[in-house]
Design a protein around this motif. Structure first.
Motif, PDB file in Angstrom:
ATOM      1  N   ALA A  66       0.816  -1.210   0.000  1.00 57.75           N
ATOM      2  CA  ALA A  66       0.000   0.000   0.000  1.00 57.75           C
ATOM      3  C   ALA A  66       0.851   1.262   0.000  1.00 57.75           C
ATOM      4  O   ALA A  66       0.405   2.319  -0.444  1.00 57.75           O
ATOM      5  CB  ALA A  66      -0.930  -0.006   1.212  1.00 57.75           C
ATOM      6  N   MET A  67       2.091   1.162   0.453  1.00 58.84           N
ATOM      7  CA  MET A  67       3.014   2.302   0.465  1.00 58.84           C
ATOM      8  C   MET A  67       3.783   2.412  -0.853  1.00 58.84           C
ATOM      9  O   MET A  67       4.757   3.133  -0.946  1.00 58.84           O
ATOM     10  CB  MET A  67       3.985   2.181   1.639  1.00 58.84           C
ATOM     11  CG  MET A  67       3.316   2.154   2.987  1.00 58.84           C
ATOM     12  SD  MET A  67       2.413   3.653   3.365  1.00 58.84           S
ATOM     13  CE  MET A  67       3.764   4.784   3.566  1.00 58.84           C
ATOM     14  N   ASN A  68       3.336   1.681  -1.892  1.00 59.11           N
ATOM     15  CA  ASN A  68       3.928   1.686  -3.225  1.00 59.11           C
ATOM     16  C   ASN A  68       5.370   1.183  -3.239  1.00 59.11           C
ATOM     17  O   ASN A  68       6.204   1.651  -4.001  1.00 59.11           O
ATOM     18  CB  ASN A  68       3.838   3.079  -3.864  1.00 59.11           C
ATOM     19  CG  ASN A  68       3.836   3.006  -5.367  1.00 59.11           C
ATOM     20  OD1 ASN A  68       3.201   2.132  -5.946  1.00 59.11           O
ATOM     21  ND2 ASN A  68       4.540   3.905  -6.006  1.00 59.11           N
ATOM     22  N   GLN A  69       5.664   0.225  -2.375  1.00 62.39           N
ATOM     23  CA  GLN A  69       6.974  -0.414  -2.363  1.00 62.39           C
ATOM     24  C   GLN A  69       6.860  -1.733  -3.116  1.00 62.39           C
ATOM     25  O   GLN A  69       5.881  -2.464  -2.956  1.00 62.39           O
ATOM     26  CB  GLN A  69       7.448  -0.660  -0.945  1.00 62.39           C
ATOM     27  CG  GLN A  69       7.723   0.611  -0.180  1.00 62.39           C
ATOM     28  CD  GLN A  69       8.199   0.296   1.215  1.00 62.39           C
ATOM     29  OE1 GLN A  69       7.626  -0.556   1.898  1.00 62.39           O
ATOM     30  NE2 GLN A  69       9.239   0.978   1.643  1.00 62.39           N
ATOM     31  N   LEU A  80       5.185  -4.024 -14.852  1.00 60.79           N
ATOM     32  CA  LEU A  80       4.724  -3.115 -13.811  1.00 60.79           C
ATOM     33  C   LEU A  80       3.902  -2.032 -14.487  1.00 60.79           C
ATOM     34  O   LEU A  80       4.432  -1.225 -15.245  1.00 60.79           O
ATOM     35  CB  LEU A  80       5.914  -2.497 -13.088  1.00 60.79           C
ATOM     36  CG  LEU A  80       6.973  -3.468 -12.579  1.00 60.79           C
ATOM     37  CD1 LEU A  80       8.180  -2.711 -12.051  1.00 60.79           C
ATOM     38  CD2 LEU A  80       6.405  -4.367 -11.514  1.00 60.79           C
ATOM     39  N   VAL A  81       2.598  -2.011 -14.220  1.00 61.13           N
ATOM     40  CA  VAL A  81       1.717  -1.044 -14.851  1.00 61.13           C
ATOM     41  C   VAL A  81       1.624   0.174 -13.953  1.00 61.13           C
ATOM     42  O   VAL A  81       1.368   0.067 -12.754  1.00 61.13           O
ATOM     43  CB  VAL A  81       0.325  -1.668 -15.077  1.00 61.13           C
ATOM     44  CG1 VAL A  81      -0.606  -0.675 -15.747  1.00 61.13           C
ATOM     45  CG2 VAL A  81       0.428  -2.947 -15.894  1.00 61.13           C
ATOM     46  N   THR A  82       1.876   1.346 -14.545  1.00 60.83           N
ATOM     47  CA  THR A  82       1.817   2.590 -13.782  1.00 60.83           C
ATOM     48  C   THR A  82       0.561   3.373 -14.145  1.00 60.83           C
ATOM     49  O   THR A  82      -0.084   3.120 -15.159  1.00 60.83           O
ATOM     50  CB  THR A  82       3.055   3.465 -14.070  1.00 60.83           C
ATOM     51  OG1 THR A  82       3.056   3.828 -15.453  1.00 60.83           O
ATOM     52  CG2 THR A  82       4.327   2.747 -13.716  1.00 60.83           C
ATOM     53  N   LEU A  85      16.054   0.314 -14.374  1.00 58.04           N
ATOM     54  CA  LEU A  85      15.208  -0.023 -15.502  1.00 58.04           C
ATOM     55  C   LEU A  85      15.527   0.762 -16.768  1.00 58.04           C
ATOM     56  O   LEU A  85      14.704   0.841 -17.659  1.00 58.04           O
ATOM     57  CB  LEU A  85      13.734   0.192 -15.127  1.00 58.04           C
ATOM     58  CG  LEU A  85      13.229  -0.700 -14.011  1.00 58.04           C
ATOM     59  CD1 LEU A  85      11.768  -0.395 -13.718  1.00 58.04           C
ATOM     60  CD2 LEU A  85      13.389  -2.158 -14.382  1.00 58.04           C
ATOM     61  N   THR A  86      16.701   1.330 -16.871  1.00 59.70           N
ATOM     62  CA  THR A  86      17.059   2.043 -18.091  1.00 59.70           C
ATOM     63  C   THR A  86      17.593   1.063 -19.120  1.00 59.70           C
ATOM     64  O   THR A  86      18.189   0.038 -18.788  1.00 59.70           O
ATOM     65  CB  THR A  86      18.125   3.117 -17.817  1.00 59.70           C
ATOM     66  OG1 THR A  86      19.303   2.485 -17.338  1.00 59.70           O
ATOM     67  CG2 THR A  86      17.629   4.131 -16.800  1.00 59.70           C
ATOM     68  N   PHE A  87      17.399   1.383 -20.392  1.00 57.87           N
ATOM     69  CA  PHE A  87      17.855   0.506 -21.462  1.00 57.87           C
ATOM     70  C   PHE A  87      19.372   0.347 -21.427  1.00 57.87           C
ATOM     71  O   PHE A  87      19.887  -0.749 -21.637  1.00 57.87           O
ATOM     72  CB  PHE A  87      17.424   1.065 -22.818  1.00 57.87           C
ATOM     73  CG  PHE A  87      17.955   0.260 -23.971  1.00 57.87           C
ATOM     74  CD1 PHE A  87      17.395  -0.961 -24.298  1.00 57.87           C
ATOM     75  CD2 PHE A  87      19.029   0.713 -24.714  1.00 57.87           C
ATOM     76  CE1 PHE A  87      17.889  -1.709 -25.346  1.00 57.87           C
ATOM     77  CE2 PHE A  87      19.528  -0.020 -25.772  1.00 57.87           C
ATOM     78  CZ  PHE A  87      18.957  -1.239 -26.082  1.00 57.87           C
ATOM     79  N   PHE A 119       9.901   6.872  -8.399  1.00 58.69           N
ATOM     80  CA  PHE A 119       9.335   7.912  -9.242  1.00 58.69           C
ATOM     81  C   PHE A 119       8.048   7.466  -9.934  1.00 58.69           C
ATOM     82  O   PHE A 119       7.424   8.232 -10.641  1.00 58.69           O
ATOM     83  CB  PHE A 119      10.351   8.357 -10.292  1.00 58.69           C
ATOM     84  CG  PHE A 119      11.597   8.914  -9.682  1.00 58.69           C
ATOM     85  CD1 PHE A 119      11.585  10.127  -9.027  1.00 58.69           C
ATOM     86  CD2 PHE A 119      12.787   8.201  -9.746  1.00 58.69           C
ATOM     87  CE1 PHE A 119      12.726  10.632  -8.457  1.00 58.69           C
ATOM     88  CE2 PHE A 119      13.936   8.707  -9.179  1.00 58.69           C
ATOM     89  CZ  PHE A 119      13.906   9.940  -8.525  1.00 58.69           C
ATOM     90  N   TYR A 120       7.643   6.217  -9.739  1.00 60.62           N
ATOM     91  CA  TYR A 120       6.466   5.670 -10.401  1.00 60.62           C
ATOM     92  C   TYR A 120       5.414   5.267  -9.389  1.00 60.62           C
ATOM     93  O   TYR A 120       5.727   4.826  -8.296  1.00 60.62           O
ATOM     94  CB  TYR A 120       6.838   4.435 -11.232  1.00 60.62           C
ATOM     95  CG  TYR A 120       7.882   4.716 -12.274  1.00 60.62           C
ATOM     96  CD1 TYR A 120       7.535   5.286 -13.489  1.00 60.62           C
ATOM     97  CD2 TYR A 120       9.218   4.419 -12.038  1.00 60.62           C
ATOM     98  CE1 TYR A 120       8.489   5.547 -14.446  1.00 60.62           C
ATOM     99  CE2 TYR A 120      10.185   4.677 -13.001  1.00 60.62           C
ATOM    100  CZ  TYR A 120       9.813   5.244 -14.197  1.00 60.62           C
ATOM    101  OH  TYR A 120      10.765   5.502 -15.135  1.00 60.62           O
ATOM    102  N   LYS A 121       4.139   5.422  -9.762  1.00 65.10           N
ATOM    103  CA  LYS A 121       3.040   4.921  -8.936  1.00 65.10           C
ATOM    104  C   LYS A 121       2.447   3.723  -9.662  1.00 65.10           C
ATOM    105  O   LYS A 121       1.834   3.858 -10.717  1.00 65.10           O
ATOM    106  CB  LYS A 121       1.984   6.004  -8.738  1.00 65.10           C
ATOM    107  CG  LYS A 121       0.823   5.526  -7.905  1.00 65.10           C
ATOM    108  CD  LYS A 121       0.023   6.670  -7.383  1.00 65.10           C
ATOM    109  CE  LYS A 121      -1.192   6.194  -6.648  1.00 65.10           C
ATOM    110  NZ  LYS A 121      -0.929   5.468  -5.464  1.00 65.10           N
ATOM    111  N   PHE A 122       2.648   2.549  -9.095  1.00 65.67           N
ATOM    112  CA  PHE A 122       2.190   1.314  -9.716  1.00 65.67           C
ATOM    113  C   PHE A 122       0.725   1.062  -9.405  1.00 65.67           C
ATOM    114  O   PHE A 122       0.265   1.304  -8.295  1.00 65.67           O
ATOM    115  CB  PHE A 122       3.026   0.122  -9.234  1.00 65.67           C
ATOM    116  CG  PHE A 122       4.484   0.275  -9.532  1.00 65.67           C
ATOM    117  CD1 PHE A 122       4.939   0.280 -10.833  1.00 65.67           C
ATOM    118  CD2 PHE A 122       5.394   0.445  -8.516  1.00 65.67           C
ATOM    119  CE1 PHE A 122       6.279   0.437 -11.122  1.00 65.67           C
ATOM    120  CE2 PHE A 122       6.741   0.592  -8.777  1.00 65.67           C
ATOM    121  CZ  PHE A 122       7.173   0.595 -10.092  1.00 65.67           C
ATOM    122  N   THR A 123       0.009   0.555 -10.388  1.00 68.23           N
ATOM    123  CA  THR A 123      -1.396   0.214 -10.197  1.00 68.23           C
ATOM    124  C   THR A 123      -1.656  -1.276 -10.331  1.00 68.23           C
ATOM    125  O   THR A 123      -2.621  -1.785  -9.790  1.00 68.23           O
ATOM    126  CB  THR A 123      -2.287   0.963 -11.207  1.00 68.23           C
ATOM    127  OG1 THR A 123      -1.855   0.641 -12.525  1.00 68.23           O
ATOM    128  CG2 THR A 123      -2.203   2.463 -10.990  1.00 68.23           C
TER     129      THR A 123
END
Length: 90
Positions: free
Chosen positions: A23-26, A87-89, A42-44, A72-76
């Motif tokens: 729930a804390m987006n970890q 990982l869907v943001t 996650l960079t190319f 930097f991302y909020k995962f859903t």
């Protein structure tokens, strides 16, 4: 390790690995060859330069927090295939 009072809002499992989102987006990962990525980026450029790391077999039996640039991302949603993870943001 996931704290006892931490709520897991999504979990996905592939053939040989799992990911969990709190729930804390970890984001937590564990499974076959997951310990080969201590500082996941996650960079190319990183993934392309570290292709030999995919041949390393280091299993991670306990959930481990992925700490790097994922803040930097909020995962859903989490989705796992047999040998990959999405990982869907929002």
């Amino acid at each position: 390790m996931i704290a006892k009072n931490e709520f897991v809002k999504d979990i996905a499992c592939g053939y040989n690995h799992c990911v969990a989102l709190t729930a804390m987006n970890q984001l937590f990962v564990w499974g076959r060859r997951m310990a080969a990525y201590p500082n996941l980026d996650l960079t190319f450029e990183y993934l392309n330069s570290k292709m030999n790391i995919l041949r390393v077999e280091v299993d991670q039996s306990e959930p481990r927090l992925v700490k790097n640039n994922l803040i930097f991302y909020k995962f859903t949603k989490l989705v796992c295939g047999p040998f990959n993870t999405a990982l869907v943001t929002d």
